[in-house]
Motif scaffolding. Structure first.
Motif, PDB file in Angstrom:
ATOM      1  N   THR A   7      38.626  52.335  65.367  1.00 11.05           N
ATOM      2  CA  THR A   7      38.953  51.529  64.047  1.00 11.05           C
ATOM      3  C   THR A   7      39.913  50.591  64.312  1.00 11.05           C
ATOM      4  OG1 THR A   7      38.097  53.628  63.157  1.00 11.05           O
ATOM      5  CG2 THR A   7      39.134  51.916  61.603  1.00 11.05           C
ATOM      6  N   SER A   8      39.590  49.401  63.865  1.00 11.47           N
ATOM      7  CA  SER A   8      40.673  48.412  63.943  1.00 11.47           C
ATOM      8  C   SER A   8      40.185  47.205  62.664  1.00 11.47           C
ATOM      9  CB  SER A   8      40.088  47.595  65.112  1.00 11.47           C
ATOM     10  OG  SER A   8      41.019  46.146  65.231  1.00 11.47           O
ATOM     11  N   ASP A   9      41.506  46.673  62.212  1.00 13.15           N
ATOM     12  CA  ASP A   9      41.535  45.829  61.196  1.00 13.15           C
ATOM     13  C   ASP A   9      41.525  44.402  61.855  1.00 13.15           C
ATOM     14  OD1 ASP A   9      44.112  45.560  61.844  1.00 13.15           O
ATOM     15  OD2 ASP A   9      44.831  46.217  59.956  1.00 13.15           O
ATOM     16  N   ALA A  10      41.274  44.009  62.854  1.00 11.24           N
ATOM     17  CA  ALA A  10      41.353  42.718  63.553  1.00 11.24           C
ATOM     18  C   ALA A  10      40.522  41.801  62.778  1.00 11.24           C
ATOM     19  CB  ALA A  10      41.217  42.762  65.108  1.00 11.24           C
ATOM     20  N   HIS A  11      39.240  42.254  62.375  1.00  6.30           N
ATOM     21  CA  HIS A  11      38.301  41.069  61.720  1.00  6.30           C
ATOM     22  C   HIS A  11      38.277  41.036  60.239  1.00  6.30           C
ATOM     23  CE1 HIS A  11      37.115  40.148  65.744  1.00  6.30           C
ATOM     24  NE2 HIS A  11      36.909  41.582  66.111  1.00  6.30           N
ATOM     25  N   LEU A  12      39.233  41.848  59.566  1.00  6.15           N
ATOM     26  CA  LEU A  12      39.203  41.998  58.372  1.00  6.15           C
ATOM     27  C   LEU A  12      39.838  40.542  57.723  1.00  6.15           C
ATOM     28  CD1 LEU A  12      40.408  45.563  57.357  1.00  6.15           C
ATOM     29  CD2 LEU A  12      37.984  44.595  57.347  1.00  6.15           C
ATOM     30  N   ILE A  13      39.218  40.099  56.556  1.00  3.69           N
ATOM     31  CA  ILE A  13      39.608  39.077  55.966  1.00  3.69           C
ATOM     32  C   ILE A  13      40.011  39.197  54.572  1.00  3.69           C
ATOM     33  CG2 ILE A  13      39.395  36.559  55.472  1.00  3.69           C
ATOM     34  CD1 ILE A  13      37.387  36.683  57.979  1.00  3.69           C
ATOM     35  N   SER A  14      41.036  38.884  53.856  1.00  2.00           N
ATOM     36  CA  SER A  14      41.255  38.940  52.530  1.00  2.00           C
ATOM     37  C   SER A  14      40.119  38.564  51.596  1.00  2.00           C
ATOM     38  CB  SER A  14      42.808  38.208  52.135  1.00  2.00           C
ATOM     39  OG  SER A  14      42.673  38.426  50.696  1.00  2.00           O
ATOM     40  N   ALA A  15      39.636  39.247  50.728  1.00  2.00           N
ATOM     41  CA  ALA A  15      38.846  38.542  49.939  1.00  2.00           C
ATOM     42  C   ALA A  15      39.509  38.644  48.448  1.00  2.00           C
ATOM     43  CB  ALA A  15      37.460  39.635  49.630  1.00  2.00           C
ATOM     44  N   SER A  16      40.635  38.296  48.266  1.00  2.00           N
ATOM     45  CA  SER A  16      41.253  38.194  47.104  1.00  2.00           C
ATOM     46  C   SER A  16      40.729  36.857  46.549  1.00  2.00           C
ATOM     47  CB  SER A  16      42.755  38.082  47.267  1.00  2.00           C
ATOM     48  OG  SER A  16      43.419  39.310  47.754  1.00  2.00           O
ATOM     49  N   TYR A  17      40.659  36.803  45.155  1.00  2.00           N
ATOM     50  CA  TYR A  17      40.383  35.561  44.454  1.00  2.00           C
ATOM     51  C   TYR A  17      40.751  35.646  42.991  1.00  2.00           C
ATOM     52  CZ  TYR A  17      36.532  38.490  41.986  1.00  2.00           C
ATOM     53  OH  TYR A  17      36.027  39.415  41.475  1.00  2.00           O
ATOM     54  N   PHE A  18      40.686  34.578  42.431  1.00  2.00           N
ATOM     55  CA  PHE A  18      41.065  34.331  41.094  1.00  2.00           C
ATOM     56  C   PHE A  18      39.576  33.670  40.366  1.00  2.00           C
ATOM     57  CE2 PHE A  18      42.576  31.521  37.365  1.00  2.00           C
ATOM     58  CZ  PHE A  18      43.059  32.544  36.714  1.00  2.00           C
ATOM     59  N   SER A  19      39.240  33.875  39.447  1.00  2.00           N
ATOM     60  CA  SER A  19      37.966  33.579  38.767  1.00  2.00           C
ATOM     61  C   SER A  19      38.134  33.425  37.311  1.00  2.00           C
ATOM     62  CB  SER A  19      36.963  34.869  38.872  1.00  2.00           C
ATOM     63  OG  SER A  19      35.700  34.340  38.378  1.00  2.00           O
ATOM     64  N   ILE A  20      37.626  32.153  36.686  1.00  2.00           N
ATOM     65  CA  ILE A  20      37.780  32.005  35.632  1.00  2.00           C
ATOM     66  C   ILE A  20      36.182  32.154  34.914  1.00  2.00           C
ATOM     67  CG2 ILE A  20      38.206  30.099  33.672  1.00  2.00           C
ATOM     68  CD1 ILE A  20      39.762  28.682  35.503  1.00  2.00           C
ATOM     69  N   ARG A  21      36.327  33.181  34.182  1.00  2.00           N
ATOM     70  CA  ARG A  21      34.706  33.791  33.784  1.00  2.00           C
ATOM     71  C   ARG A  21      34.423  33.238  32.550  1.00  2.00           C
ATOM     72  NH1 ARG A  21      32.960  38.475  37.159  1.00  2.00           N
ATOM     73  NH2 ARG A  21      31.028  38.127  35.558  1.00  2.00           N
TER      74      ARG A  21
END
Length: 90
Positions: A7-21
């Motif tokens: 198991t590795s986190d080498a290919h994980l990318i942050s999916a953080s976002y800010f949305s104006i709904r």
């Protein structure tokens, strides 16, 4: 049997976002002006849905489920909608 998977986190990318709904802006004209015109009130408004998405992941909408869950929009971002109107009372 030997397993060489790790198991590795080498290919994980942050999916953080800010949305104006959703934003609604409105303005009711002053009652002193309305009395001169013989009108009870006038309110002007505009509403916007899904106006903006800020994310480091260009071309990918993190709000869309990629696993086929209940919040899946079919692979597409939610539609941007802008509406407006005027309410007049006499």
């Amino acid at each position: 049997s030997n397993s060489y998977t790790q198991t590795s986190d080498a290919h994980l990318i942050s999916a953080s976002y800010f949305s104006i709904r959703n934003i609604t802006l409105g303005y009711t004209l002053p009652s002193s002006l309305m009395k001169r015109w013989g009108i009870g009130s006038i309110r002007v408004f505009a509403t916007g849905d899904n106006l903006a998405l800020f994310s480091k992941r260009q071309g990918f909408d993190p709000r869309v489920s990629m696993s086929g869950g209940n919040d899946d929009y079919g692979g597409y971002s939610p539609m941007r909608t802008i509406t407006g109107g005027i309410n007049i009372t006499f």
